[in-house]
Design a protein around this motif. Structure first.
Motif, PDB file in Angstrom:
ATOM      1  N   LEU A  38      45.317  24.400 102.748  1.00 57.80           N
ATOM      2  CA  LEU A  38      46.258  23.270 102.918  1.00 57.80           C
ATOM      3  C   LEU A  38      45.823  22.351 104.246  1.00 57.80           C
ATOM      4  O   LEU A  38      45.994  21.079 103.980  1.00 57.80           O
ATOM      5  N   ILE A  39      45.628  22.893 105.273  1.00 55.49           N
ATOM      6  CA  ILE A  39      45.057  22.209 106.346  1.00 55.49           C
ATOM      7  C   ILE A  39      43.908  21.222 105.991  1.00 55.49           C
ATOM      8  O   ILE A  39      43.869  20.249 106.703  1.00 55.49           O
ATOM      9  N   THR A  40      43.027  21.673 105.389  1.00 52.19           N
ATOM     10  CA  THR A  40      41.889  20.905 105.313  1.00 52.19           C
ATOM     11  C   THR A  40      41.972  20.027 104.141  1.00 52.19           C
ATOM     12  O   THR A  40      41.457  18.791 104.373  1.00 52.19           O
ATOM     13  N   ALA A  41      42.997  20.042 103.167  1.00 53.53           N
ATOM     14  CA  ALA A  41      43.298  19.221 102.378  1.00 53.53           C
ATOM     15  C   ALA A  41      43.892  17.924 103.116  1.00 53.53           C
ATOM     16  O   ALA A  41      43.815  16.801 102.690  1.00 53.53           O
ATOM     17  N   LEU A  42      44.824  18.407 104.154  1.00 54.46           N
ATOM     18  CA  LEU A  42      45.484  17.261 104.905  1.00 54.46           C
ATOM     19  C   LEU A  42      44.440  16.749 106.019  1.00 54.46           C
ATOM     20  O   LEU A  42      44.807  15.465 106.318  1.00 54.46           O
ATOM     21  N   THR A  43      43.777  17.307 106.555  1.00 52.76           N
ATOM     22  CA  THR A  43      43.265  16.906 107.980  1.00 52.76           C
ATOM     23  C   THR A  43      41.489  16.947 107.925  1.00 52.76           C
ATOM     24  O   THR A  43      41.008  16.142 108.293  1.00 52.76           O
ATOM     25  N   GLY A  44      41.022  17.682 106.799  1.00 52.56           N
ATOM     26  CA  GLY A  44      39.610  17.975 106.511  1.00 52.56           C
ATOM     27  C   GLY A  44      38.975  18.650 107.601  1.00 52.56           C
ATOM     28  O   GLY A  44      37.721  18.573 107.617  1.00 52.56           O
ATOM     29  N   SER A  45      39.747  19.327 108.484  1.00 51.88           N
ATOM     30  CA  SER A  45      39.177  20.099 109.626  1.00 51.88           C
ATOM     31  C   SER A  45      39.023  21.599 109.298  1.00 51.88           C
ATOM     32  O   SER A  45      40.364  22.294 109.604  1.00 51.88           O
ATOM     33  N   TYR A  46      37.919  22.126 109.169  1.00 45.85           N
ATOM     34  CA  TYR A  46      37.921  23.463 109.234  1.00 45.85           C
ATOM     35  C   TYR A  46      38.169  24.263 110.418  1.00 45.85           C
ATOM     36  O   TYR A  46      38.501  25.375 110.543  1.00 45.85           O
ATOM     37  N   ALA A  47      37.913  23.737 111.693  1.00 41.68           N
ATOM     38  CA  ALA A  47      38.223  24.178 112.874  1.00 41.68           C
ATOM     39  C   ALA A  47      39.578  24.185 112.954  1.00 41.68           C
ATOM     40  O   ALA A  47      40.050  25.156 113.588  1.00 41.68           O
ATOM     41  N   THR A  48      40.397  23.394 112.799  1.00 41.62           N
ATOM     42  CA  THR A  48      41.948  23.383 112.821  1.00 41.62           C
ATOM     43  C   THR A  48      42.461  24.527 111.950  1.00 41.62           C
ATOM     44  O   THR A  48      43.341  25.476 112.474  1.00 41.62           O
ATOM     45  N   ALA A  49      41.976  24.362 110.733  1.00 43.52           N
ATOM     46  CA  ALA A  49      42.425  25.257 109.653  1.00 43.52           C
ATOM     47  C   ALA A  49      42.382  26.879 109.997  1.00 43.52           C
ATOM     48  O   ALA A  49      43.189  27.681 110.142  1.00 43.52           O
ATOM     49  N   GLY A  50      40.902  26.926 110.671  1.00 43.84           N
ATOM     50  CA  GLY A  50      40.750  28.373 111.081  1.00 43.84           C
ATOM     51  C   GLY A  50      41.333  28.799 112.343  1.00 43.84           C
ATOM     52  O   GLY A  50      41.857  29.845 112.430  1.00 43.84           O
ATOM     53  N   ALA A  51      41.708  27.836 113.290  1.00 44.76           N
ATOM     54  CA  ALA A  51      42.549  28.241 114.400  1.00 44.76           C
ATOM     55  C   ALA A  51      43.951  28.436 114.181  1.00 44.76           C
ATOM     56  O   ALA A  51      44.664  29.312 114.784  1.00 44.76           O
ATOM     57  N   VAL A  52      44.534  27.789 113.115  1.00 42.32           N
ATOM     58  CA  VAL A  52      46.069  28.197 112.760  1.00 42.32           C
ATOM     59  C   VAL A  52      45.861  29.264 112.261  1.00 42.32           C
ATOM     60  O   VAL A  52      46.806  30.392 112.216  1.00 42.32           O
ATOM     61  N   ALA A  53      45.088  29.956 111.160  1.00 42.49           N
ATOM     62  CA  ALA A  53      44.996  31.039 110.415  1.00 42.49           C
ATOM     63  C   ALA A  53      44.606  32.025 111.463  1.00 42.49           C
ATOM     64  O   ALA A  53      45.312  33.012 111.416  1.00 42.49           O
ATOM     65  N   ALA A  54      44.010  31.778 112.442  1.00 40.81           N
ATOM     66  CA  ALA A  54      43.604  32.746 113.542  1.00 40.81           C
ATOM     67  C   ALA A  54      44.874  33.168 114.329  1.00 40.81           C
ATOM     68  O   ALA A  54      45.049  34.114 114.782  1.00 40.81           O
ATOM     69  N   THR A  55      45.734  32.167 114.515  1.00 38.97           N
ATOM     70  CA  THR A  55      46.775  32.176 115.328  1.00 38.97           C
ATOM     71  C   THR A  55      47.731  33.229 114.728  1.00 38.97           C
ATOM     72  O   THR A  55      48.548  34.008 115.237  1.00 38.97           O
ATOM     73  N   MET A  56      47.940  33.004 113.242  1.00 39.18           N
ATOM     74  CA  MET A  56      48.960  33.869 112.759  1.00 39.18           C
ATOM     75  C   MET A  56      48.350  35.095 112.703  1.00 39.18           C
ATOM     76  O   MET A  56      49.051  36.291 112.837  1.00 39.18           O
ATOM     77  N   THR A  57      46.928  35.286 112.411  1.00 36.51           N
ATOM     78  CA  THR A  57      46.438  36.818 112.312  1.00 36.51           C
ATOM     79  C   THR A  57      46.589  37.381 113.651  1.00 36.51           C
ATOM     80  O   THR A  57      46.899  38.606 113.673  1.00 36.51           O
ATOM     81  N   VAL A  58      46.256  36.877 114.699  1.00 40.73           N
ATOM     82  CA  VAL A  58      46.354  37.448 116.292  1.00 40.73           C
ATOM     83  C   VAL A  58      47.881  37.949 116.365  1.00 40.73           C
ATOM     84  O   VAL A  58      48.016  38.846 116.777  1.00 40.73           O
ATOM     85  N   ALA A  59      48.641  37.047 115.953  1.00 37.07           N
ATOM     86  CA  ALA A  59      49.937  37.431 116.212  1.00 37.07           C
ATOM     87  C   ALA A  59      50.488  38.468 115.717  1.00 37.07           C
ATOM     88  O   ALA A  59      51.196  39.501 116.026  1.00 37.07           O
ATOM     89  N   PHE A  60      50.079  38.897 114.452  1.00 34.47           N
ATOM     90  CA  PHE A  60      50.114  40.078 113.386  1.00 34.47           C
ATOM     91  C   PHE A  60      49.553  40.987 114.178  1.00 34.47           C
ATOM     92  O   PHE A  60      50.156  42.234 114.112  1.00 34.47           O
ATOM     93  N   ALA A  61      48.498  40.973 114.565  1.00 34.62           N
ATOM     94  CA  ALA A  61      47.460  42.000 115.308  1.00 34.62           C
ATOM     95  C   ALA A  61      48.323  42.550 116.411  1.00 34.62           C
ATOM     96  O   ALA A  61      48.388  43.651 116.521  1.00 34.62           O
ATOM     97  N   VAL A  62      48.813  41.697 117.169  1.00 38.09           N
ATOM     98  CA  VAL A  62      49.631  42.127 118.496  1.00 38.09           C
ATOM     99  C   VAL A  62      50.674  42.845 118.177  1.00 38.09           C
ATOM    100  O   VAL A  62      51.052  44.023 118.587  1.00 38.09           O
ATOM    101  N   ALA A  63      51.637  42.362 117.017  1.00 35.19           N
ATOM    102  CA  ALA A  63      52.894  42.771 116.742  1.00 35.19           C
ATOM    103  C   ALA A  63      52.654  44.041 115.883  1.00 35.19           C
ATOM    104  O   ALA A  63      53.971  44.932 116.009  1.00 35.19           O
ATOM    105  N   ALA A  64      51.753  44.209 115.164  1.00 38.31           N
ATOM    106  CA  ALA A  64      51.916  45.375 114.130  1.00 38.31           C
ATOM    107  C   ALA A  64      52.181  46.770 114.799  1.00 38.31           C
ATOM    108  O   ALA A  64      52.921  47.500 114.037  1.00 38.31           O
ATOM    109  N   PRO A  65      51.281  47.283 115.755  1.00 44.71           N
ATOM    110  CA  PRO A  65      51.847  48.607 116.370  1.00 44.71           C
ATOM    111  C   PRO A  65      53.148  48.566 116.888  1.00 44.71           C
ATOM    112  O   PRO A  65      53.854  49.592 116.812  1.00 44.71           O
ATOM    113  N   LEU A  66      53.719  47.569 117.384  1.00 39.85           N
ATOM    114  CA  LEU A  66      54.942  47.534 117.889  1.00 39.85           C
ATOM    115  C   LEU A  66      56.094  47.624 116.720  1.00 39.85           C
ATOM    116  O   LEU A  66      57.178  48.295 116.721  1.00 39.85           O
TER     117      LEU A  66
END
Length: 400
Positions: A38-66
């Motif tokens: 989605l993000i690469t289609a709109l912006t062409g930036s793999y860096a932004t796409a990876g950062a947004v995906a990473a934000t979601m994944t890190v949030a899941f990783a922090v919250a999962a044990p809780l």
């Protein structure tokens, strides 16, 4: 190969929770690549796409044990519905933010909420199996089956989200993931007969991450998650560089397909070597299997190489969950398994972020060195600290 799986699903409600868990787990293979597409289609930036995906994944990783601890204390049927509803709202907000070209921080904010409210349905399903077949040889087979289910999800999910996002609409992949999540999660919450009973948590139990063996497994799966995250993003770029971006999902499906095949075989065997030995051997095979992808430039040869590289994924995950089930007290079972998921999640986020940066700097083929390095690290940690994985009691003959 099929024999050991016969009789696994006998019992009231088992087939229902297995099906619900399968549907609800589909997003775990769809969200990251869906966000990237989605993000690469709109912006062409793999860096932004990876950062947004990473934000979601890190949030899941922090919250999962809780959230895992919350499930252990309150029960699955009380925790799943509110989490699923908020998660659906967050994913919808992410798509709207992208579609309306809102400020970039809105992508990160909605991704953060989506990650925090994502539940590790694989852990919830495995906790149900632990109650139903705990202490029997069927638990090994059940965990193997769940690993195969995970790989079926990773075979079908990336291909489905890629086809939808590139052939229908950039938003279609995430919309499908949202639908799978809400339907599967609410269906699993409705299966009350098979959910683990709520157990009183004693203060002496603490948290599973303080158990040395669980801490070691978490370190191993952190590095393995970096492999998964980096391979996901780099493979999309690899296909894009060769003018076949549509093939990215099928390349990733090949990676998961190898794991699916090996999982069926691995779960059908009654092993004579210990869980610890199986775990170390699987880590070595995982590292060796990844080495060839660094040297391949052809898309279809890469598909075959990724298929072979995936062969050791399921055995590593199956033995890891089996070790976790043996190492943690019953009152912390869901949380203990969630630590495996959270470690993988952190690793996926790191791998996606680093993979995006490295891909833009040196190109996809050379960026695969990051994936190989993370696999080497996983093997070094697991083998070097394997003494922490010695179980307090010898496994039964069926478990061996």
């Amino acid at each position: 190969m099929v024999g050991p799986y016969r009789g696994l699903f006998e019992g009231p409600g088992i087939k229902a929770f297995v099906l619900a868990g399968f549907v609800g787990r589909m997003p775990m293979s769809m969200l990251s690549i869906g966000i990237i597409l989605l993000i690469t289609a709109l912006t062409g930036s793999y860096a932004t796409a990876g950062a947004v995906a990473a934000t979601m994944t890190v949030a899941f990783a922090v919250a999962a044990p809780l959230s895992g601890r919350l499930v252990d204390r309150l029960g699955q049927n009380r925790v799943i519905p509110p989490f699923a509803i908020v998660n659906a709202i967050a994913l919808a907000a992410l798509m709207l933010s992208a579609g309306l070209r809102l400020p970039e921080w809105t992508l990160y904010a909605s991704g953060l909420v989506a990650g925090v409210t994502s539940l590790s349905l694989g852990s919830l399903v495995r906790a149900r199996w632990s109650v139903i077949h705990g202490g029997t040889h069927k638990l090994h087979t059940a965990f193997a089956f769940e690993s195969v289910v995970d790989e079926v999800v990773f075979v079908t999910g990336p291909a489905l989200v890629t086809v939808l996002a590139t052939g229908l609409s950039p938003y279609a992949g995430l919309a499908a993931a949202l639908t799978f999540m809400i339907v599967g999660s609410l269906a699993l919450a409705a299966q009350r007969r098979t959910q683990p009973p709520v157990q009183e948590t004693r203060s002496a139990d603490g948290t599973p991450i303080l158990i040395p063996g669980i801490a070691l497994l978490s370190g191993v799966y952190l590095a393995m998650g970096a492999v998964f995250g980096s391979v996901d993003l780099i493979t999309v770029a690899f296909a894009d560089e060769r003018g076949v971006k549509w093939a990215a999902g099928f390349l990733l499906a090949s990676f998961a397909g190898g794991s699916m095949v090996s999982g069926l075989w691995f779960g059908s065997r009654h092993w004579r070597i210990s869980l610890r030995s199986r775990f170390m051997r699987a880590l070595c095979a995982f590292t060796l299997g990844l080495a060839p992808i660094v040297f391949i430039g052809n898309t279809w040869i890469m598909a075959g190489a990724l298929f072979l590289a995936g062969f050791a994924i399921s055995p590593t995950l199956i033995t890891g969950f089996s070790l976790t089930e043996r190492l943690v007290p019953p009152s912390l079972l869901t949380e203990g398994m969630a630590w495996i998921s959270t470690s993988v999640g952190f690793g996926v986020a790191l791998g996606a972020w680093a993979g995006g940066r490295l891909t833009e700097a040196v190109g996809a083929s050379d960026a695969y060195l990051l994936s190989l390095g993370a696999a080497l690290l996983a093997a070094a940690v697991g083998i070097g600290g394997s003494n922490f994985l010695r179980l307090p009691e010898a496994p039964s003959p069926a478990e061996r």
